[in-house]
Structures are given as structure tokens and as C-alpha cells.
Scaffold this motif. Sequence first.
Motif, short mmCIF file in Angstrom:
data_model
loop_
_atom_site.label_atom_id
_atom_site.label_comp_id
_atom_site.label_asym_id
_atom_site.label_seq_id
_atom_site.Cartn_x
_atom_site.Cartn_y
_atom_site.Cartn_z
N PRO A 125 7.75 -2.51 -3.64
CA PRO A 125 7.79 -3.90 -4.10
C PRO A 125 6.56 -4.69 -3.65
O PRO A 125 6.03 -4.47 -2.56
CB PRO A 125 9.06 -4.45 -3.44
CG PRO A 125 9.91 -3.25 -3.18
CD PRO A 125 8.95 -2.15 -2.85
N ASP A 126 6.11 -5.61 -4.48
CA ASP A 126 5.02 -6.50 -4.10
C ASP A 126 5.43 -7.34 -2.89
O ASP A 126 6.60 -7.74 -2.78
CB ASP A 126 4.65 -7.43 -5.24
CG ASP A 126 3.97 -6.70 -6.39
OD1 ASP A 126 3.64 -5.51 -6.22
OD2 ASP A 126 3.77 -7.32 -7.45
N PRO A 127 4.49 -7.63 -1.99
CA PRO A 127 4.86 -8.44 -0.81
C PRO A 127 5.13 -9.90 -1.18
O PRO A 127 4.51 -10.44 -2.10
CB PRO A 127 3.62 -8.33 0.09
CG PRO A 127 2.50 -8.01 -0.85
CD PRO A 127 3.09 -7.19 -1.96
N ARG A 128 6.07 -10.49 -0.48
CA ARG A 128 6.32 -11.92 -0.63
C ARG A 128 5.41 -12.70 0.31
O ARG A 128 5.21 -12.30 1.46
CB ARG A 128 7.78 -12.23 -0.31
CG ARG A 128 8.77 -11.59 -1.28
CD ARG A 128 10.19 -12.01 -0.96
NE ARG A 128 11.16 -11.38 -1.86
CZ ARG A 128 12.46 -11.61 -1.82
NH1 ARG A 128 12.95 -12.47 -0.91
NH2 ARG A 128 13.26 -11.00 -2.65
N VAL A 129 4.89 -13.80 -0.17
CA VAL A 129 3.93 -14.59 0.60
C VAL A 129 4.63 -15.81 1.18
O VAL A 129 5.06 -16.70 0.45
CB VAL A 129 2.75 -15.03 -0.28
CG1 VAL A 129 1.73 -15.80 0.55
CG2 VAL A 129 2.10 -13.82 -0.93
N GLY A 130 4.74 -15.84 2.52
CA GLY A 130 5.38 -16.96 3.20
C GLY A 130 4.45 -18.16 3.30
O GLY A 130 3.26 -18.08 2.96
N PRO A 131 4.95 -19.29 3.78
CA PRO A 131 4.14 -20.51 3.86
C PRO A 131 2.88 -20.35 4.71
O PRO A 131 1.85 -20.98 4.41
CB PRO A 131 5.10 -21.53 4.50
CG PRO A 131 6.46 -21.02 4.17
CD PRO A 131 6.35 -19.53 4.19
N ASP A 132 2.94 -19.52 5.77
CA ASP A 132 1.81 -19.39 6.69
C ASP A 132 1.04 -18.08 6.50
O ASP A 132 0.34 -17.63 7.40
CB ASP A 132 2.31 -19.48 8.13
CG ASP A 132 2.94 -20.82 8.44
OD1 ASP A 132 2.36 -21.84 8.05
OD2 ASP A 132 4.03 -20.84 9.04
N SER A 133 1.17 -17.48 5.32
CA SER A 133 0.49 -16.23 5.02
C SER A 133 -0.37 -16.38 3.78
O SER A 133 -0.27 -17.37 3.05
CB SER A 133 1.51 -15.09 4.80
OG SER A 133 2.26 -14.85 5.97
#
Length: 312
Positions: free
Chosen positions: A21-29
Motif C-alpha cells: 500500500p502507498d504510505p499515508r502522509v501525516g501532518p508532520d511528514s
Amino acid sequence: MKAISYARYGGPEVLEYGEVPDPRVGPDSVLVQVRAAGVNPVDWQCREGRLDALLTPVFPVVPGWDVAGVVVRPGAAVTEFGAGDEVIGYCREDFLSRGTFAEYVAAPVRALARKPRTVSFEEAAGLPLTGLTALQVLTRSLQVKRGETVLVHAAAGGVGSIAVQLARHLGARVLGTASAHHHAYVRGLGGEPVAYGEGLAERVRGLAPEGVDAVFDTVGGETLKVSANLLAPEGRLTSIADPEAVAYGGRYAFVRPDPRDLGHLTDLVEQGVVSVHVSRTYPLERTADAQRESQEGRTRGKIVVTVGPDRR
């Protein structure tokens, strides 16, 4: 996306190349398109479960901590980087799951710095873990000063080669243990090569009769024991390989992400103070072969995995 992953501990054969799965991008990433990922001994040690007491795996694990690539999208709270920025990172978290042997990685901002402009993505990918380890040990744990004599073990390896260069930059005299066929390389880095094996203590004492001021151990075991006996009266010892260093009055060090340190290393690379030697590159699908070569422990400088442009 394409990535390397493993669903259980084991040898290189547990590594699989395929879709994850593609990575999820968090607010601080930020989402980074990976161009190259450095190979480190800790990668296969994690794969074999040797760090299980320290880092919880979330299977399937995508391995790899070093990255050089291009920012695709910053997280909602990120102001430090924008799309198109070239970055490097030491992307270690406190668990094993979302590594850098992949087409993309969601990298925490705390792990990133801008990529040195003067080197390739492959060279840049070999800098984060090795450079941070060398810098943090020399300046914080050992507190090396100008005019001191420093003994660096495995001076031709990834961490050792950077440590030799940084210690020389700090004004120290550097003795570096290495196999005979790596001696010219160690001299080129600014170190005085010392052969491994029986008689090591005598050879070091021949070069430093009063003892060495600091030992940077990357090997552990018997080498650590010998090193403790080579210290000057006020000498310091730090190991990144063996916690038993504490029993000899020394310290055990584990590298940590630090964007300021990484930015400092970028500056030193651009100034020509530090260089990264890439001994061999492998495409992403051959990461298992890259880890096999790393595990043999005879590498000069760095092994790097390369990742092609977006293939989706």
C-alpha cells in the motif's frame, strides 16, 4: 507502489519484491519519492530479529532507514519543505514497518534535511545513518578535541570512513584499523592505517606509546576489550556495536535522527570536508543481494539501493 518487504524474521530469502500500500502522509511528514536508499548492517540485523527487544515489528515490514529523494507532497503542518525539494533522511521510527526500500516513503520532518547539491542521490543516500553516527559519537560521546589521538575501528567501512574524515576535521590525529587492501583508502581519508588481527595492541602502541585519547568502536567483542587497554589515563571509549563498553568504563551509543546534525553534514559535504564512497549499487528488486553483501562485512564505504522514477 513497489517495495521490498518481509512478513517474518529470517535470512535474505524472506525479502519479497512487490506491491504494498502507498504510505499515508501525516501532518508532520512529507511524501518522498525515493531515488536511492543506503544499506546498513542494522537492516539485516532487524530482518533477523536481533533488535526485537528494542523495536516492535509491524508486519509486513518495509526495511531501510536511509533515503535520498524528492518531496512529492508535504503534510498539512509542514512548512520546512515543498514539492520538488531534494532531501536526505534518517527515517527511523520506534517500531519497524515503514522503511525506505520502496518507491515512496512518508518521512517525518524531524528526520530530514536538504540533499547536498554537490553529490549524486546515491552518494547522498549513504550519508544519513553513517554521518549522524560518526558526528554524534565524536562530538557528544567522545568529545574529541584538537590535538588528540583517536582510534577508529573498521575505518574503511560506512561509519568508520566518515568518522575518520570528521575526526580529522576536528583537528585530531586518527589511527584506523582496516584490512591491508584498504590501507591506501584509509590514508586517503586522512587516517593512519593499522592492520587488524593478532598483534593489534602492539601496533597501536607503536604509533601511540602513551595511549590513545579516544576509541570509536564499531566492532565489539574482543576488539572492544583490546581497545580498553589502549586508552591513555583520561581516555574515553564509545562503542556502537557492543553494550559491554559500559563494563570497560565506556559508553554505548545509538544514533538518533536530528535535522540540525543532518543539515551540518550536508554543509560539510558541500564544503568538501566529507565524502561518501559508494562501493556498489543494486536496483530495488535486488535488495536481498545488497543485504547479503552488507552482511559479509567487507565493504569499503557504502552499498546503496537505487530506485527508478515513478512507474505507476
